[in-house]
Design a protein around this motif. Structure first.
Motif, mmCIF file in Angstrom:
data_model
loop_
_atom_site.group_PDB
_atom_site.id
_atom_site.type_symbol
_atom_site.label_atom_id
_atom_site.label_comp_id
_atom_site.label_asym_id
_atom_site.label_seq_id
_atom_site.Cartn_x
_atom_site.Cartn_y
_atom_site.Cartn_z
ATOM 1 N N VAL A 37 0.841 -1.202 0.000
ATOM 2 C CA VAL A 37 0.000 0.000 0.000
ATOM 3 C C VAL A 37 0.876 1.252 0.000
ATOM 4 O O VAL A 37 1.889 1.331 0.697
ATOM 5 C CB VAL A 37 -0.927 -0.007 1.246
ATOM 6 C CG1 VAL A 37 -1.498 1.379 1.530
ATOM 7 C CG2 VAL A 37 -2.048 -1.009 1.051
ATOM 8 N N GLN A 38 0.487 2.238 -0.789
ATOM 9 C CA GLN A 38 1.166 3.530 -0.821
ATOM 10 C C GLN A 38 0.809 4.295 0.459
ATOM 11 O O GLN A 38 -0.355 4.581 0.724
ATOM 12 C CB GLN A 38 0.731 4.319 -2.057
ATOM 13 C CG GLN A 38 1.245 5.738 -2.115
ATOM 14 C CD GLN A 38 2.766 5.836 -2.010
ATOM 15 O OE1 GLN A 38 3.297 6.311 -0.995
ATOM 16 N NE2 GLN A 38 3.459 5.386 -3.034
ATOM 17 N N LEU A 39 1.816 4.615 1.260
ATOM 18 C CA LEU A 39 1.593 5.219 2.565
ATOM 19 C C LEU A 39 1.475 6.736 2.527
ATOM 20 O O LEU A 39 1.064 7.341 3.518
ATOM 21 C CB LEU A 39 2.726 4.831 3.521
ATOM 22 C CG LEU A 39 2.834 3.342 3.851
ATOM 23 C CD1 LEU A 39 4.119 3.077 4.640
ATOM 24 C CD2 LEU A 39 1.618 2.872 4.640
ATOM 25 N N LEU A 40 1.863 7.353 1.436
ATOM 26 C CA LEU A 40 1.883 8.816 1.393
ATOM 27 C C LEU A 40 0.673 9.409 0.683
ATOM 28 O O LEU A 40 0.528 10.624 0.632
ATOM 29 C CB LEU A 40 3.164 9.300 0.707
ATOM 30 C CG LEU A 40 4.470 8.834 1.329
ATOM 31 C CD1 LEU A 40 5.660 9.488 0.615
ATOM 32 C CD2 LEU A 40 4.522 9.146 2.812
ATOM 33 N N GLY A 41 -0.177 8.575 0.128
ATOM 34 C CA GLY A 41 -1.327 9.084 -0.594
ATOM 35 C C GLY A 41 -2.436 9.545 0.338
ATOM 36 O O GLY A 41 -2.668 8.945 1.391
ATOM 37 N N SER A 42 -3.128 10.591 -0.041
ATOM 38 C CA SER A 42 -4.256 11.061 0.757
ATOM 39 C C SER A 42 -5.453 10.155 0.510
ATOM 40 O O SER A 42 -5.625 9.609 -0.580
ATOM 41 C CB SER A 42 -4.607 12.508 0.387
ATOM 42 O OG SER A 42 -4.987 12.584 -0.975
ATOM 43 N N GLY A 43 -6.270 9.977 1.537
ATOM 44 C CA GLY A 43 -7.475 9.173 1.383
ATOM 45 C C GLY A 43 -7.291 7.693 1.615
ATOM 46 O O GLY A 43 -8.266 6.947 1.628
ATOM 47 N N GLY A 44 -6.059 7.225 1.819
ATOM 48 C CA GLY A 44 -5.829 5.819 2.072
ATOM 49 C C GLY A 44 -6.226 5.430 3.484
ATOM 50 O O GLY A 44 -6.295 6.272 4.381
ATOM 51 N N THR A 45 -6.474 4.136 3.693
ATOM 52 C CA THR A 45 -6.867 3.677 5.026
ATOM 53 C C THR A 45 -5.666 3.431 5.932
ATOM 54 O O THR A 45 -5.832 3.188 7.123
ATOM 55 C CB THR A 45 -7.706 2.392 4.936
ATOM 56 O OG1 THR A 45 -6.951 1.392 4.247
ATOM 57 C CG2 THR A 45 -9.005 2.653 4.182
ATOM 58 N N LEU A 46 -4.448 3.465 5.361
ATOM 59 C CA LEU A 46 -3.218 3.407 6.152
ATOM 60 C C LEU A 46 -2.265 4.432 5.568
ATOM 61 O O LEU A 46 -1.889 4.335 4.398
ATOM 62 C CB LEU A 46 -2.604 2.004 6.102
ATOM 63 C CG LEU A 46 -1.292 1.816 6.881
ATOM 64 C CD1 LEU A 46 -1.513 2.039 8.383
ATOM 65 C CD2 LEU A 46 -0.711 0.427 6.638
#
Length: 214
Positions: free
Chosen positions: A146-155
């Motif tokens: 999972v991309q950790l720096l993206g906005s809107g992600g659950t983590l």
């Protein structure tokens, strides 16, 4: 230094800089936010403690070879997940294990307690270890890559809004006796005297940031 810049560094440089930064986890019960208080560096093909030692590229280690900023999540002992932040350049296996966090406020703590679903005599045992924090944040292998720096992600990995002025100590990593001469490297970093740190060193070293060295 921004969080985007930190994750582009080699793991050994990124690990102490990730202390104090924020993990956000969106769950069905609501958002949980916590501060990173302990990390371990696993960097480069030469590190005998790393899953990718000798440039070992397998289905499990593939995420370590990606560009910094994604999650590397794996299972240990067949039952506990561990969250790592991949750092550095593509094709250079670098990752920082998140060993301990602290909930930012009572709401975060309550949601983590509900996810752990176990009686706790001491609140600091809630998330003072890599397996414990993944249970408390409901992190499993579905978050691998999972991309950790993206906005809107659950983590997400977020830059702390407040400046954390604190001392950092370092010492050997935990439970990597197999790593031979690399087992003694002082590549575990933690906030000095923080109650959520998973283990204290018998002979801790004060970490001096390279820019602060004489």
């Amino acid at each position: 230094m921004t969080i985007q810049e930190i994750v582009q560094l080699p793991a050994l440089e990124a690990a102490p800089r990730l202390l104090g930064q924020i993990i956000s986890r969106i769950t069905p019960a609501g958002e949980i936010r916590c501060r990173i208080v302990e990390t371990e560096s696993y960097g480069g093909a030469e590190d005998k403690g790393s899953h990718a030692y000798g440039n070992r590229r397998t289905a499990r280690t593939e995420m370590m070879f990606r560009q910094g900023g994604i999650a590397y999540v794996y299972l240990i002992y067949g039952m506990y997940h561990c969250l790592n932040v991949v750092t550095g350049a593509e094709d250079d296996p670098q990752a920082v294990l998140i060993r301990a966090v602290e909930p930012l406020d009572t709401k975060d703590e309550q949601r983590m307690l509900a996810l752990r679903n176990v009686p706790l005599n001491r609140r600091r045992t809630l998330c003072n270890g890599p397996g414990k924090l993944c249970l408390a944040l409901d992190i499993d292998k579905s978050f691998n890559g999972v991309q950790l720096l993206g906005s809107g992600g659950t983590l997400r990995l977020e830059e702390a809004s407040d400046s954390l002025e604190t001392e950092i100590e370092c010492g050997p990593r935990i439970n990597i006796d197999y790593a031979e001469e690399y087992a003694a490297k002082p590549w575990r970093f933690y906030i000095k005297d923080h109650p959520y740190v998973s283990a204290k060193n018998s002979n801790p070293l004060a970490y001096i940031h390279p820019l602060d060295a004489p």
